[in-house]
Design a protein around this motif. Structure first.
Motif, PDB file in Angstrom:
ATOM      1  N   THR A 141     -21.569  26.851   3.300  1.00 52.97           N
ATOM      2  CA  THR A 141     -21.566  25.665   4.150  1.00 52.97           C
ATOM      3  C   THR A 141     -22.771  25.755   5.086  1.00 52.97           C
ATOM      4  OG1 THR A 141     -19.167  25.585   4.067  1.00 52.97           O
ATOM      5  CG2 THR A 141     -20.249  24.307   5.809  1.00 52.97           C
ATOM      6  N   PRO A 142     -23.809  24.964   4.815  1.00 51.57           N
ATOM      7  CA  PRO A 142     -25.011  25.042   5.657  1.00 51.57           C
ATOM      8  C   PRO A 142     -24.829  24.260   6.959  1.00 51.57           C
ATOM      9  CG  PRO A 142     -25.328  23.389   3.974  1.00 51.57           C
ATOM     10  CD  PRO A 142     -23.979  24.012   3.715  1.00 51.57           C
ATOM     11  N   ALA A 143     -25.604  24.655   7.941  1.00 49.59           N
ATOM     12  CA  ALA A 143     -25.711  23.910   9.199  1.00 49.59           C
ATOM     13  C   ALA A 143     -27.195  23.632   9.414  1.00 49.59           C
ATOM     14  CB  ALA A 143     -25.149  24.727  10.359  1.00 49.59           C
ATOM     15  N   THR A 144     -27.497  22.421   9.864  1.00 47.64           N
ATOM     16  CA  THR A 144     -28.887  22.044  10.145  1.00 47.64           C
ATOM     17  C   THR A 144     -28.955  21.545  11.573  1.00 47.64           C
ATOM     18  OG1 THR A 144     -29.224  21.405   7.838  1.00 47.64           O
ATOM     19  CG2 THR A 144     -30.824  20.586   9.437  1.00 47.64           C
ATOM     20  N   SER A 145     -29.955  22.022  12.299  1.00 48.27           N
ATOM     21  CA  SER A 145     -30.155  21.577  13.677  1.00 48.27           C
ATOM     22  C   SER A 145     -31.635  21.685  14.022  1.00 48.27           C
ATOM     23  CB  SER A 145     -29.331  22.425  14.652  1.00 48.27           C
ATOM     24  OG  SER A 145     -29.749  23.778  14.599  1.00 48.27           O
ATOM     25  N   ASP A 146     -32.004  21.102  15.152  1.00 50.81           N
ATOM     26  CA  ASP A 146     -33.377  21.252  15.630  1.00 50.81           C
ATOM     27  C   ASP A 146     -33.601  22.714  15.984  1.00 50.81           C
ATOM     28  OD1 ASP A 146     -33.926  18.552  15.413  1.00 50.81           O
ATOM     29  OD2 ASP A 146     -33.582  18.130  17.529  1.00 50.81           O
TER      30      ASP A 146
END
Length: 185
Positions: free
Chosen positions: A113-118
C-alpha cells in the motif's frame, strides 16, 4: 499580498535553486521593465512527490518489502533509518505527478500500500525581490515563462521586511552609555 512582516511595495518571486534560472528570470523581468534584487534564503521547499511504503509491522517486514520492490525494478528503494515512522521503505521522489502515480500503481501491483505526499527539504534558495513599477504594476508568474526543467514551482509573495542592520539607538540618557562609547573627551 500584504501581511505582518511583509512589504506591499515589493513582491518576491522564487524559489530558485539554480542561479542560472534566477538570472534568466531576472533578465525576463528587466525586459518587462521591472527592477529586482537577488536574495538568498533558507526555505522549506517542495522538491517533488514522495512515494513510499510506510508503517510496515516490523524491521524484517521492511527488509522483505525492500527486497520485493528492488526485484520489481525499484533499485533506488531503501529503508528509512530515522525521522519517519518506523519500518518505512522509500521508493523515490518524483518531480512529475504522473510519474509518481505510475510508480504508486506499480508498488500496489507488487502487493504493498503506497503513500504519496509532497517531499519537503530545507534548502538554500534564491528569491528575486521585485519593486512595484511607477504605475503600481507588479509582474505575474506567467510573465516569467515556463519553469526550467528541474526547477522548483514558482511562488509569489510579499517581500519580507528587512531587519535594521546594527539597530543601535543612542540611549536617551548619556549616563547610560557604555564607557568609551562617545561623549566629550
Amino acid at each position: 499580498l500584504s501581511s505582518a512582516g511583509a512589504r506591499a511595495d515589493c513582491v518576491s518571486v522564487g524559489p530558485f535553486i539554480d542561479p542560472a534560472h534566477a538570472a534568466a528570470a531576472n533578465a525576463q523581468l528587466e525586459r518587462l521593465g521591472f527592477t529586482s534584487r537577488r536574495r538568498v534564503s533558507q526555505d522549506e521547499v517542495r522538491v517533488g512527490y514522495w512515494v513510499r511504503v510506510p508503517n510496515l509491522a516490523t524491521p524484517a517486514d521492511a527488509t522483505n518489502a525492500l527486497a520485493t520492490l528492488r526485484a520489481a525494478g525499484f533499485g533506488d528503494a531503501y529503508v528509512l533509518a530515522e525521522g519517519e515512522p518506523d519500518n518505512t521503505v522509500s521508493v523515490g521522489v518524483f518531480s512529475d505527478p504522473r510519474r509518481a502515480a505510475e510508480v504508486s500503481a506499480l508498488v500496489l501491483k507488487a502487493g504493498f500500500t503506497p503513500a504519496t505526499s509532497d517531499r519537503l527539504r530545507k534548502l538554500e534558495v534564491l528569491w528575486l525581490d521585485i519593486d512595484r513599477q511607477a504605475n503600481g504594476g507588479l509582474p505575474s508568474l506567467e510573465a516569467l515563462g515556463t519553469q526550467p526543467e528541474g526547477g522548483l514551482p514558482y511562488d509569489m509573495r510579499a517581500c519580507p521586511v528587512a531587519s535594521p542592520v546594527g539597530d543601535v539607538t543612542a540611549p536617551a540618557n548619556p549616563a547610560d552609555m557604555p564607557a568609551g562609547a562617545g561623549g566629550a573627551g
